[in-house]
Write a protein that holds these residues in place. Structure first.
Motif, PDB file in Angstrom:
ATOM      1  N   PRO A 209       0.794  -1.239   0.000  1.00 30.06           N
ATOM      2  CA  PRO A 209       0.000   0.000   0.000  1.00 30.06           C
ATOM      3  C   PRO A 209       0.821   1.281   0.000  1.00 30.06           C
ATOM      4  CG  PRO A 209      -0.207  -1.189   2.101  1.00 30.06           C
ATOM      5  CD  PRO A 209       0.442  -2.118   1.135  1.00 30.06           C
ATOM      6  N   ILE A 210       2.076   1.251   0.417  1.00 28.75           N
ATOM      7  CA  ILE A 210       2.883   2.483   0.412  1.00 28.75           C
ATOM      8  C   ILE A 210       3.191   2.942  -1.010  1.00 28.75           C
ATOM      9  CG2 ILE A 210       3.932   2.007   2.647  1.00 28.75           C
ATOM     10  CD1 ILE A 210       6.452   1.138   1.213  1.00 28.75           C
ATOM     11  N   PHE A 222       4.347   8.233   5.067  1.00 29.63           N
ATOM     12  CA  PHE A 222       4.830   8.906   3.867  1.00 29.63           C
ATOM     13  C   PHE A 222       3.816   9.964   3.422  1.00 29.63           C
ATOM     14  CE2 PHE A 222       6.695   4.642   3.736  1.00 29.63           C
ATOM     15  CZ  PHE A 222       8.041   4.954   3.598  1.00 29.63           C
ATOM     16  N   PRO A 223       4.284  11.143   2.990  1.00 30.32           N
ATOM     17  CA  PRO A 223       3.344  12.184   2.568  1.00 30.32           C
ATOM     18  C   PRO A 223       2.607  11.847   1.280  1.00 30.32           C
ATOM     19  CG  PRO A 223       5.605  12.863   2.122  1.00 30.32           C
ATOM     20  CD  PRO A 223       5.680  11.602   2.921  1.00 30.32           C
ATOM     21  N   ARG A 224       3.252  11.052   0.432  1.00 29.17           N
ATOM     22  CA  ARG A 224       2.640  10.601  -0.824  1.00 29.17           C
ATOM     23  C   ARG A 224       3.083   9.163  -1.074  1.00 29.17           C
ATOM     24  NH1 ARG A 224       5.015  15.433  -2.587  1.00 29.17           N
ATOM     25  NH2 ARG A 224       6.275  14.446  -4.214  1.00 29.17           N
ATOM     26  N   ALA A 225       2.499   8.543  -2.079  1.00 27.58           N
ATOM     27  CA  ALA A 225       2.952   7.211  -2.476  1.00 27.58           C
ATOM     28  C   ALA A 225       4.412   7.282  -2.895  1.00 27.58           C
ATOM     29  CB  ALA A 225       2.101   6.684  -3.621  1.00 27.58           C
ATOM     30  N   ILE A 226       5.148   6.186  -2.699  1.00 28.02           N
ATOM     31  CA  ILE A 226       6.558   6.145  -3.088  1.00 28.02           C
ATOM     32  C   ILE A 226       6.770   5.058  -4.148  1.00 28.02           C
ATOM     33  CG2 ILE A 226       7.318   6.983  -0.840  1.00 28.02           C
ATOM     34  CD1 ILE A 226       8.258   4.127  -0.210  1.00 28.02           C
ATOM     35  N   ALA A 227       7.764   5.270  -4.989  1.00 27.98           N
ATOM     36  CA  ALA A 227       8.090   4.301  -6.036  1.00 27.98           C
ATOM     37  C   ALA A 227       8.727   3.056  -5.419  1.00 27.98           C
ATOM     38  CB  ALA A 227       9.043   4.927  -7.052  1.00 27.98           C
TER      39      ALA A 227
END
Length: 290
Positions: A209-210, A222-227
């Motif tokens: 989900p990250i 995390f402030p946004r999704a990460i690759a």
């Protein structure tokens, strides 16, 4: 499936690749009960999947999202990691694996390819936990993946060692920060769309989900999704290229937020991915083997 002893380590032969969603769910549910320690016991099972054939449609989706040329006869250098990932997840989501799956950080990958792997070939996969090591920020586990020629007694043609860090309080003395090298010459700037994590997750099966959505990423800080880390390495190698035989080593230094803009730099055998303010996300090198 059947179990076969192999030099004191039990080899468990599977009849098919495990389904990832139940493994991710089980790992998440068991995570609060894990007590990570470098001295903990870990699974001594070697999972083996013989007779593996590559799904060419899924391979093409992977090639597109990572920037590899589509339609090549040979597998991209990083693709066997995708093939072995369900087996690795089965081990790391097991009750006997001491590190919590939630919050586990992929810190490095070391890949050796001894010859090109035809996309239409038949292979045998094997995955096992190499061991646990103390880390200044917690405990690190190594997971080994091997790909053999599918013929009886075939040689190892591809192998990797991935390290995963579970952060927890330690008594280690704070270590000095590593001196950063000067940035490599910038060869390209890439603007990454917000759906890169979802597209890579669909192609690889890694739907952590990250990586999928800002809302689920925020649940993990995390402030946004990460690759995905393995996407960043694959994208760099698609641009860099790699000879045969070859060894590639890469370290994941900081997450890449999506959407975002990164620069790809390379010089000689070295490559890297940097973000704003020259923040280093990934560093690696490609070395031809004799």
């Amino acid at each position: 499936m059947r179990a076969e002893p192999a030099g004191g380590v039990m080899s468990l032969v599977l009849t098919g690749s495990p389904s990832l969603p139940p493994l991710l769910a089980r790992g998440a549910l068991l995570s609060p009960f894990k007590r990570p320690s470098p001295d903990a016991e870990f699974p001594r099972t070697r999972l083996v999947l013989p007779g593996l054939r590559v799904d060419l449609a899924r391979l093409a989706a992977y090639e597109r999202v990572c920037g590899f040329a589509t339609g090549d006869d040979a597998l991209p250098l990083t693709y066997p990691h995708v093939l072995g990932f369900p087996l690795a997840m089965r081990l790391m989501s097991d009750r006997c694996f001491p590190l919590p799956l939630l919050g586990l950080v992929h810190t490095s990958v070391d890949i050796t390819r001894r010859r090109s792997l035809p996309a239409t070939g038949t292979y045998e996969l094997a995955v096992y936990v190499g061991g646990l090591e103390p880390h200044r920020r917690g405990t690190e586990a190594s997971v080994i993946t091997e790909v053999r020629d599918g013929r009886e007694g075939g040689d190892v043609v591809w192998e990797s060692r991935s390290t995963y860090l579970a952060r927890h309080r330690t008594h280690a003395e704070p270590s000095a920060e590593r001196a950063e090298r000067a940035p490599l010459p910038v060869l390209a700037e890439w603007r990454l769309a917000g759906d890169v994590g979802r597209r890579y997750g669909a192609a690889s099966g890694d739907r952590n989900p990250i990586h999928l959505h800002p809302l689920t990423a925020r649940l993990f800080g995390f402030p946004r999704a990460i690759a995905h880390g393995m996407w960043t390495v694959a994208r760099c190698l698609a641009a860099h290229g790699a000879p045969d035989p070859v060894r590639v080593r890469a370290e994941f230094r900081a997450p890449v937020l999506l959407p975002g803009t990164v620069t790809y730099g390379a010089e000689g055998g070295r490559f890297e991915l940097r973000g704003s303010g020259d923040r280093l996300h990934v560093s690696g090198r490609v070395d031809p083997l004799p």
